[in-house]
Design a protein around this motif. Structure first.
Motif, PDB file in Angstrom:
ATOM      1  N   ALA A  34       1.226 -37.541 -26.896  1.00 29.23           N
ATOM      2  CA  ALA A  34       1.054 -37.358 -25.498  1.00 29.23           C
ATOM      3  C   ALA A  34       1.802 -36.148 -25.109  1.00 29.23           C
ATOM      4  CB  ALA A  34       1.557 -38.367 -24.395  1.00 29.23           C
ATOM      5  N   ALA A  35       2.575 -35.540 -25.551  1.00 30.22           N
ATOM      6  CA  ALA A  35       3.289 -34.168 -25.423  1.00 30.22           C
ATOM      7  C   ALA A  35       2.526 -33.219 -25.688  1.00 30.22           C
ATOM      8  CB  ALA A  35       4.613 -34.155 -25.887  1.00 30.22           C
ATOM      9  N   PHE A  36       1.812 -33.301 -26.770  1.00 28.66           N
ATOM     10  CA  PHE A  36       0.893 -32.372 -27.474  1.00 28.66           C
ATOM     11  C   PHE A  36      -0.439 -32.232 -26.622  1.00 28.66           C
ATOM     12  CE2 PHE A  36       2.971 -33.503 -31.687  1.00 28.66           C
ATOM     13  CZ  PHE A  36       3.892 -32.351 -31.733  1.00 28.66           C
ATOM     14  N   ARG A  37      -0.796 -33.417 -26.320  1.00 30.50           N
ATOM     15  CA  ARG A  37      -2.014 -33.173 -25.625  1.00 30.50           C
ATOM     16  C   ARG A  37      -1.764 -32.505 -24.126  1.00 30.50           C
ATOM     17  NH1 ARG A  37      -6.265 -35.753 -27.203  1.00 30.50           N
ATOM     18  NH2 ARG A  37      -6.238 -37.277 -28.880  1.00 30.50           N
ATOM     19  N   GLN A  38      -0.445 -32.774 -23.754  1.00 32.86           N
ATOM     20  CA  GLN A  38       0.044 -32.183 -22.318  1.00 32.86           C
ATOM     21  C   GLN A  38       0.102 -30.787 -22.523  1.00 32.86           C
ATOM     22  OE1 GLN A  38      -0.071 -33.843 -19.226  1.00 32.86           O
ATOM     23  NE2 GLN A  38      -0.285 -31.892 -18.540  1.00 32.86           N
ATOM     24  N   ALA A  39       0.729 -30.481 -23.509  1.00 30.84           N
ATOM     25  CA  ALA A  39       0.811 -28.955 -23.859  1.00 30.84           C
ATOM     26  C   ALA A  39      -0.665 -27.996 -23.724  1.00 30.84           C
ATOM     27  CB  ALA A  39       1.324 -28.599 -25.340  1.00 30.84           C
ATOM     28  N   ILE A  40      -1.616 -28.535 -24.326  1.00 31.09           N
ATOM     29  CA  ILE A  40      -2.904 -28.241 -24.467  1.00 31.09           C
ATOM     30  C   ILE A  40      -3.565 -28.264 -22.893  1.00 31.09           C
ATOM     31  CG2 ILE A  40      -5.189 -28.654 -25.096  1.00 31.09           C
ATOM     32  CD1 ILE A  40      -3.942 -30.173 -27.855  1.00 31.09           C
ATOM     33  N   GLU A  41      -3.320 -29.241 -22.270  1.00 32.35           N
ATOM     34  CA  GLU A  41      -3.872 -29.166 -20.868  1.00 32.35           C
ATOM     35  C   GLU A  41      -3.087 -28.190 -20.106  1.00 32.35           C
ATOM     36  OE1 GLU A  41      -5.975 -30.407 -17.470  1.00 32.35           O
ATOM     37  OE2 GLU A  41      -6.411 -30.414 -19.682  1.00 32.35           O
ATOM     38  N   ASP A  42      -1.769 -28.086 -20.014  1.00 31.60           N
ATOM     39  CA  ASP A  42      -1.138 -27.136 -19.372  1.00 31.60           C
ATOM     40  C   ASP A  42      -1.554 -25.675 -19.622  1.00 31.60           C
ATOM     41  OD1 ASP A  42       0.338 -29.094 -18.120  1.00 31.60           O
ATOM     42  OD2 ASP A  42       2.368 -28.661 -18.910  1.00 31.60           O
ATOM     43  N   ALA A  43      -1.782 -25.483 -20.729  1.00 32.31           N
ATOM     44  CA  ALA A  43      -2.346 -23.965 -21.180  1.00 32.31           C
ATOM     45  C   ALA A  43      -3.632 -23.863 -20.753  1.00 32.31           C
ATOM     46  CB  ALA A  43      -2.320 -24.034 -22.908  1.00 32.31           C
ATOM     47  N   GLY A  64       3.312 -26.360 -14.950  1.00 32.37           N
ATOM     48  CA  GLY A  64       2.861 -26.744 -16.162  1.00 32.37           C
ATOM     49  C   GLY A  64       3.862 -25.916 -17.201  1.00 32.37           C
ATOM     50  N   PHE A  65       4.367 -26.262 -18.175  1.00 30.87           N
ATOM     51  CA  PHE A  65       5.146 -25.709 -19.195  1.00 30.87           C
ATOM     52  C   PHE A  65       4.683 -26.150 -20.636  1.00 30.87           C
ATOM     53  CE2 PHE A  65       9.828 -24.341 -19.732  1.00 30.87           C
ATOM     54  CZ  PHE A  65       9.507 -23.274 -20.539  1.00 30.87           C
ATOM     55  N   PRO A  66       3.529 -25.315 -21.307  1.00 31.97           N
ATOM     56  CA  PRO A  66       3.092 -25.708 -22.345  1.00 31.97           C
ATOM     57  C   PRO A  66       4.097 -25.691 -23.771  1.00 31.97           C
ATOM     58  CG  PRO A  66       1.684 -24.039 -21.242  1.00 31.97           C
ATOM     59  CD  PRO A  66       2.777 -24.350 -20.343  1.00 31.97           C
ATOM     60  N   THR A  67       4.858 -24.560 -23.630  1.00 34.47           N
ATOM     61  CA  THR A  67       5.761 -24.541 -24.437  1.00 34.47           C
ATOM     62  C   THR A  67       6.897 -25.490 -24.649  1.00 34.47           C
ATOM     63  OG1 THR A  67       5.650 -21.906 -24.599  1.00 34.47           O
ATOM     64  CG2 THR A  67       7.546 -22.994 -25.641  1.00 34.47           C
ATOM     65  N   ALA A  68       7.393 -26.035 -23.716  1.00 34.45           N
ATOM     66  CA  ALA A  68       8.493 -27.031 -23.535  1.00 34.45           C
ATOM     67  C   ALA A  68       7.752 -28.309 -23.970  1.00 34.45           C
ATOM     68  CB  ALA A  68       9.008 -27.102 -22.115  1.00 34.45           C
ATOM     69  N   ASP A  80      11.571 -39.744 -34.815  1.00 34.85           N
ATOM     70  CA  ASP A  80      11.066 -40.661 -35.704  1.00 34.85           C
ATOM     71  C   ASP A  80       9.653 -40.554 -35.330  1.00 34.85           C
ATOM     72  OD1 ASP A  80       9.969 -43.306 -36.679  1.00 34.85           O
ATOM     73  OD2 ASP A  80      11.710 -44.259 -36.589  1.00 34.85           O
ATOM     74  N   ASP A  81       8.982 -40.132 -36.583  1.00 35.49           N
ATOM     75  CA  ASP A  81       7.382 -39.720 -36.527  1.00 35.49           C
ATOM     76  C   ASP A  81       6.625 -41.079 -36.132  1.00 35.49           C
ATOM     77  OD1 ASP A  81       5.101 -38.291 -36.632  1.00 35.49           O
ATOM     78  OD2 ASP A  81       5.342 -37.977 -38.865  1.00 35.49           O
ATOM     79  N   ARG A  82       7.077 -41.929 -36.744  1.00 36.43           N
ATOM     80  CA  ARG A  82       6.071 -43.308 -36.470  1.00 36.43           C
ATOM     81  C   ARG A  82       6.413 -43.878 -35.081  1.00 36.43           C
ATOM     82  NH1 ARG A  82       5.706 -46.278 -42.444  1.00 36.43           N
ATOM     83  NH2 ARG A  82       4.454 -44.583 -43.593  1.00 36.43           N
ATOM     84  N   LYS A  83       7.691 -44.324 -34.781  1.00 35.79           N
ATOM     85  CA  LYS A  83       7.814 -44.721 -33.667  1.00 35.79           C
ATOM     86  C   LYS A  83       7.576 -44.196 -32.530  1.00 35.79           C
ATOM     87  CE  LYS A  83      12.450 -47.097 -31.504  1.00 35.79           C
ATOM     88  NZ  LYS A  83      13.892 -47.144 -31.750  1.00 35.79           N
ATOM     89  N   TYR A  84       8.079 -42.771 -32.344  1.00 37.89           N
ATOM     90  CA  TYR A  84       7.560 -42.012 -31.256  1.00 37.89           C
ATOM     91  C   TYR A  84       6.145 -41.335 -31.174  1.00 37.89           C
ATOM     92  CZ  TYR A  84      12.305 -43.184 -30.012  1.00 37.89           C
ATOM     93  OH  TYR A  84      13.471 -43.828 -29.683  1.00 37.89           O
ATOM     94  N   ALA A  85       5.257 -41.916 -32.145  1.00 29.66           N
ATOM     95  CA  ALA A  85       4.109 -41.068 -32.299  1.00 29.66           C
ATOM     96  C   ALA A  85       3.189 -41.178 -31.015  1.00 29.66           C
ATOM     97  CB  ALA A  85       3.226 -41.779 -33.382  1.00 29.66           C
ATOM     98  N   ARG A  86       3.001 -42.061 -30.028  1.00 27.19           N
ATOM     99  CA  ARG A  86       2.400 -42.181 -28.857  1.00 27.19           C
ATOM    100  C   ARG A  86       3.054 -40.994 -28.082  1.00 27.19           C
ATOM    101  NH1 ARG A  86       1.522 -47.814 -26.063  1.00 27.19           N
ATOM    102  NH2 ARG A  86       0.492 -48.037 -27.968  1.00 27.19           N
ATOM    103  N   GLU A  87       4.497 -41.001 -27.836  1.00 25.75           N
ATOM    104  CA  GLU A  87       5.136 -39.833 -27.004  1.00 25.75           C
ATOM    105  C   GLU A  87       4.568 -38.494 -27.466  1.00 25.75           C
ATOM    106  OE1 GLU A  87       6.381 -42.487 -28.262  1.00 25.75           O
ATOM    107  OE2 GLU A  87       7.283 -43.876 -26.587  1.00 25.75           O
ATOM    108  N   ASN A 145       7.214 -28.569 -27.804  1.00 25.74           N
ATOM    109  CA  ASN A 145       8.723 -28.655 -28.346  1.00 25.74           C
ATOM    110  C   ASN A 145       8.983 -30.295 -28.091  1.00 25.74           C
ATOM    111  OD1 ASN A 145       8.920 -26.012 -28.985  1.00 25.74           O
ATOM    112  ND2 ASN A 145       9.811 -25.346 -27.251  1.00 25.74           N
ATOM    113  N   LEU A 146       9.018 -30.564 -26.949  1.00 28.68           N
ATOM    114  CA  LEU A 146       9.109 -32.172 -26.691  1.00 28.68           C
ATOM    115  C   LEU A 146       8.283 -32.900 -27.702  1.00 28.68           C
ATOM    116  CD1 LEU A 146      10.321 -34.313 -25.031  1.00 28.68           C
ATOM    117  CD2 LEU A 146       8.370 -34.285 -23.614  1.00 28.68           C
ATOM    118  N   GLY A 147       7.053 -32.495 -27.992  1.00 29.54           N
ATOM    119  CA  GLY A 147       6.235 -33.435 -28.976  1.00 29.54           C
ATOM    120  C   GLY A 147       7.006 -33.108 -30.470  1.00 29.54           C
ATOM    121  N   GLN A 148       7.525 -32.125 -30.826  1.00 29.11           N
ATOM    122  CA  GLN A 148       8.004 -31.861 -32.140  1.00 29.11           C
ATOM    123  C   GLN A 148       9.303 -32.729 -32.256  1.00 29.11           C
ATOM    124  OE1 GLN A 148       6.476 -31.313 -34.453  1.00 29.11           O
ATOM    125  NE2 GLN A 148       5.499 -28.864 -34.456  1.00 29.11           N
ATOM    126  N   ALA A 149      10.101 -32.506 -31.164  1.00 30.24           N
ATOM    127  CA  ALA A 149      11.381 -33.386 -31.123  1.00 30.24           C
ATOM    128  C   ALA A 149      11.122 -34.963 -31.234  1.00 30.24           C
ATOM    129  CB  ALA A 149      12.147 -33.034 -29.687  1.00 30.24           C
TER     130      ALA A 149
END
Length: 507
Positions: free
Chosen positions: A405-414, A379-383, A395-402, A386-390
């Motif tokens: 998912a990245a933020f939740r995975q960061a939390i789980e990895d941590a 796991g790589f919480p920082t990446a 496109d905040d609305r178009k890629y909201a689901r992605e 960062n992926l979620g922010q990218a």
């Protein structure tokens, strides 16, 4: 609420089983509290119910499961009891405590209110009900519950007084809180949690010297008090005494057993150590070089690679994005492309070069982050963050689901790495708020605050904005705006926080 940890709430013993032969005791604590293994309150002044042998056995099992931490099992074994004996106080009390220990305070409140209805003279039930209300920030109701408990016969009123004082403190009723803490200390002068609560209150209201005196008294009476050393570390950091802050925080870790508290203490310790070493600010989360670069063959110039990595990190800290990208690409060219840290930092450099109307920088950064995640084992919480922010920048609305998912995975990895990612919690809270999941957003903001200590003031501001939408939570919104301004008096949201405070306070 401005606090790094939930103040100690008293854990209480339940009543004895209603026959002399069943003398097992039951202890409980809040999910984020340290259990106190002595009880509050006297035996309920009601005749013991005539339970059948089957009910008695189920109650005994429920208590045993609770003591073992098998909370779901405790409730499951008591469900038949609730059906067979609808007025079984003991069943509702055990069920309520099980929910309390699990952190489901709404269900705990329901069960404990029912237990209180059935046995209104039991101070233990009232104390636990107060704890459940406190954890939901229903401070007025918690104060009422503790006062009712204090009016009943009990042998250890000082513990109830500390709980009452902590509720007063979180309502900013400082005089009432100070009086309750004082009464608790008079009742038992060596009760360390009373001094801890008093010190926490002073600390949060910037009365640093008073806070330090109270916390040192707590340590005097309880030399292995992890929570007290934690607050002492924060107090010493506020006084810029970083070397002694490091000692206090290391001592806290020596005695701490709660994994969550260990994590946030380590975060604060890193900050203190950096300051003690003379660093003005720790490196940005996304640009840090740790963990160390992977091992390389003997023919590789390790010294050169280390120098280039250090150069890249410095350029990232200085926000020289294009130059940092050049150095990171040079590292890949000379030493291979199997280092996930380099890929993460390359994405970090690229994303900051994004321009309106063009998606290229964000697309490239997303590819870099994904490669970093692919290469990093465990796991790589920082990446992930960062992926979620990218995705949000793309496109905040178009890629909201992605992004979510990245933020939740960061939390789980941590979590799997026994660390925390408060930035991901805070940003997740913003996204949940946008899609009107207010309960989820509230929970995410509170976790961000708990995990970040004093390092993420914006989480207080975001939570305050959310709370302000509910009239019954305006007092708590005021506290969160004040907390933000105390941590970031010149922050980007300072002007807005002052405006909101003035409006809420009727100025």
């Amino acid at each position: 609420m401005y606090r790094n940890r939930v103040p100690e709430r008293d854990a209480v013993k339940s009543r004895k089983m209603p026959t002399p032969a069943a003398g097992s005791r039951l202890f409980c604590s809040l999910a984020l509290s340290i259990a106190l293994l002595t009880g509050v309150g006297a035996r309920a002044q009601v005749p013991p119910p005539g339970y059948s042998a089957e009910v008695m056995e189920a109650l005994k099992k429920g208590r045993e499961y609770l003591n073992e931490g098998r909370l779901n099992d405790a409730r499951m074994v008591l469900e038949p009891v609730r059906k067979a004996v609808p007025d079984c106080v003991d069943a509702y009390e055990i069920i309520g405590i099980s929910y309390l220990r699990q952190g489901d305070c709404e269900q705990a409140e329901k069960a404990l209110r029912r237990a209180h209805q059935l046995d209104p003279q039991n101070s233990n039930i009232l104390n636990n009900l107060g704890n459940a209300l406190y954890r939901q920030t229903k401070l007025d109701a918690s104060i009422d519950a503790y006062k009712q408990a204090l009016a009943l016969p009990n042998q250890e009123s000082y513990k109830l007084l500390v709980n009452l004082a902590n509720s007063y403190a979180d309502e900013d009723k400082i005089d009432d809180a100070r009086s309750a803490f004082s009464d608790a200390i008079k009742a038992r002068p060596d009760f360390a949690p009373a001094y801890l609560g008093l010190g926490r209150m002073y600390f949060e209201h910037k009365q640093t010297e008073e806070a330090e005196r109270a916390i040192r008294h707590a340590i005097e009476f309880k030399s292995d008090y992890a929570n007290a050393y934690f607050y002492l570390g924060q107090i010493l950091m506020r006084k810029s005494d970083y070397p002694n802050a490091v000692i206090a925080l290391k001592t806290s870790l020596k005695y701490e057993t709660n994994p969550k508290y260990i994590g946030d203490t380590k975060i604060l310790l890193q900050r203190a150590e950096a300051q003690a070493a003379g660093a003005s600010n720790p490196p940005p989360v996304a640009a840090t070089a740790a963990p160390a670069v992977p091992a390389v063959p003997e023919t590789v110039d390790v010294a050169l690679k280390d120098k280039l990595v250090a150069d890249a990190n410095q350029l990232l800290k200085n926000r020289n994005w294009q130059e940092a990208q050049g150095v990171l690409e040079q590292i890949m060219k000379k030493f291979g492309t199997d280092d996930p840290i380099v890929w993460n930092n390359l994405g970090y450099a690229r994303v900051h070069q994004g321009k309106p109307g063009s998606t290229r920088a964000y697309d490239d950064a997303i590819a870099d982050y994904k490669q970093a995640i692919k290469l990093k084992k465990g796991g790589f919480p920082t990446a992930q963050y960062n992926l979620g922010q990218a995705y949000r920048l793309l496109d905040d609305r178009k890629y909201a689901r992605e992004a979510e998912a990245a933020f939740r995975q960061a939390i789980e990895d941590a979590r799997l790495q026994h660390t925390m990612c408060p930035l991901a919690q805070c940003t997740l809270g913003m996204m949940l708020k946008q899609r009107r999941d207010y309960k989820g957003a509230d929970s995410a903001f509170r976790r961000a605050i708990a995990q970040s200590g004093t390092e993420l003031p914006v989480a207080h501001f975001d939570l305050a904005i959310l709370l302000e939408q509910h009239e019954d939570k305006s007092k708590e919104a005021v506290r969160e705006y004040k907390a933000y301004l105390s941590l970031a008096p010149n922050g980007l949201n300072a002007k807005a926080a002052h405006w909101h405070l003035d409006r809420l306070l009727g100025k």
